[in-house]
Design a protein around this motif. Structure first.
Motif, short mmCIF file in Angstrom:
data_model
loop_
_atom_site.label_atom_id
_atom_site.label_comp_id
_atom_site.label_asym_id
_atom_site.label_seq_id
_atom_site.Cartn_x
_atom_site.Cartn_y
_atom_site.Cartn_z
N GLN A 75 24.18 -33.36 4.99
CA GLN A 75 25.60 -33.50 4.66
C GLN A 75 26.09 -32.39 3.76
O GLN A 75 25.32 -31.80 2.99
CB GLN A 75 25.84 -34.85 3.96
N ASN A 76 27.38 -32.11 3.84
CA ASN A 76 28.05 -31.18 2.95
C ASN A 76 28.70 -32.00 1.85
O ASN A 76 29.75 -32.62 2.05
CB ASN A 76 29.09 -30.39 3.74
N PHE A 77 28.06 -32.03 0.69
CA PHE A 77 28.54 -32.87 -0.40
C PHE A 77 28.03 -32.29 -1.72
O PHE A 77 26.85 -31.96 -1.84
CB PHE A 77 28.05 -34.30 -0.25
N GLY A 78 28.91 -32.19 -2.70
CA GLY A 78 28.50 -31.66 -3.99
C GLY A 78 27.96 -30.25 -3.83
O GLY A 78 28.60 -29.37 -3.23
N HIS A 79 26.76 -30.01 -4.36
CA HIS A 79 26.16 -28.69 -4.26
C HIS A 79 25.34 -28.51 -2.98
O HIS A 79 24.74 -27.46 -2.76
CB HIS A 79 25.26 -28.42 -5.48
N ASN A 128 18.60 -29.10 6.37
CA ASN A 128 18.45 -30.03 7.48
C ASN A 128 19.05 -29.50 8.77
O ASN A 128 18.58 -29.83 9.86
CB ASN A 128 19.05 -31.40 7.11
N ASN A 129 20.06 -28.64 8.67
CA ASN A 129 20.56 -27.98 9.87
C ASN A 129 19.48 -27.09 10.49
O ASN A 129 19.33 -27.04 11.72
CB ASN A 129 21.79 -27.12 9.53
N TYR A 162 14.88 -38.66 13.19
CA TYR A 162 15.85 -38.59 12.11
C TYR A 162 15.49 -37.44 11.17
O TYR A 162 14.33 -37.30 10.77
CB TYR A 162 15.83 -39.86 11.27
N HIS A 163 16.48 -36.63 10.80
CA HIS A 163 16.31 -35.62 9.76
C HIS A 163 17.24 -35.97 8.61
O HIS A 163 18.46 -36.12 8.81
CB HIS A 163 16.66 -34.23 10.29
N THR A 164 16.69 -36.12 7.42
CA THR A 164 17.54 -36.54 6.30
C THR A 164 17.10 -35.94 4.98
O THR A 164 15.90 -35.84 4.70
CB THR A 164 17.58 -38.08 6.16
#
Length: 202
Positions: A11-15, A21-22, A66-68
């Motif tokens: 995810q794109n969040f905060g820093h 993960n991409n 799943y990649h997380t």
């Protein structure tokens, strides 16, 4: 021919821009795209999703990967939202029918109502924590592994719907001491060991 569903929970969040993960997702997609025994489709949770379309993907898939990242010792909120919405849409629609219990014996049988038996799943995680935080006496995780600790509920969730576990892969120290080239090489070897050698009977 086995069908792979790859779920990128970065995810794109905060820093965090989700770049690590991409990259893992791209390596996974390339591996299966170039392997004649597999077909692959990818969901990027950060880009949005239709829960009912995702249920259809689960139903098509033989193996879900799943990649997380792990944020504050849990799944990131976007992936958790994905799971909540997709699994709810999958109720009596191919993912699970019930919790498995019967009215005459409610004390037993919990967790046996899944409808994805015969399918498999694998998970990768990315951590700021070094691997030694999980293995050395006196370090933060008290010698408890990722799978038996932070991911315990995640693994039981997949078992609840009938999925069987494939050994996953955990990336450590990705912020303070990253070695992307080495880690991706190790990950590709993991994919080769698990999938190219046909050790998964999906």
């Amino acid at each position: 021919m086995k069908h792979i569903l790859v779920i990128n929970g970065g995810q794109n969040f905060g820093h965090s821009g989700g770049a690590y993960n991409n990259t893992i997702t791209s390596v996974t997609e390339d591996f299966f795209t170039n392997h004649p025994d597999y077909t692959v489709e990818v969901t990027h949770v950060n880009k949005g999703f239709d829960p009912h379309a995702e249920v259809a993907k689960f139903n098509r898939a033989d193996i879900i990967i799943y990649h997380t990242p792990i944020w504050w010792f849990q799944l990131p909120f976007g992936l958790k939202k994905y799971i909540d919405e997709v699994f709810t849409a999958g109720h009596r629609n191919g993912i699970y029918n019930s919790d498995g219990r019967h009215a005459d014996t409610p004390q037993i049988g919990y967790g046996t109502g899944g409808t994805m038996h015969g399918k498999h799943y694998m998970v990768t995680t990315t951590w700021n924590a070094p691997s030694t935080a999980f293995t050395l006496p006196g370090e933060f995780f008290n010698e408890t592994s990722v799978d038996n600790g932070v991911l315990f509920g995640f693994h039981r969730m997949n078992a609840f719907v009938g999925l069987s576990k494939i050994d996953g892969f955990h990336f450590h120290d990705v912020m303070k001491n990253p070695n992307m080239e080495l880690e991706m090489s190790r990950y590709r070897q993991h994919l080769e060991n698990v999938f190219a050698n046909n050790t998964v009977n999906a």
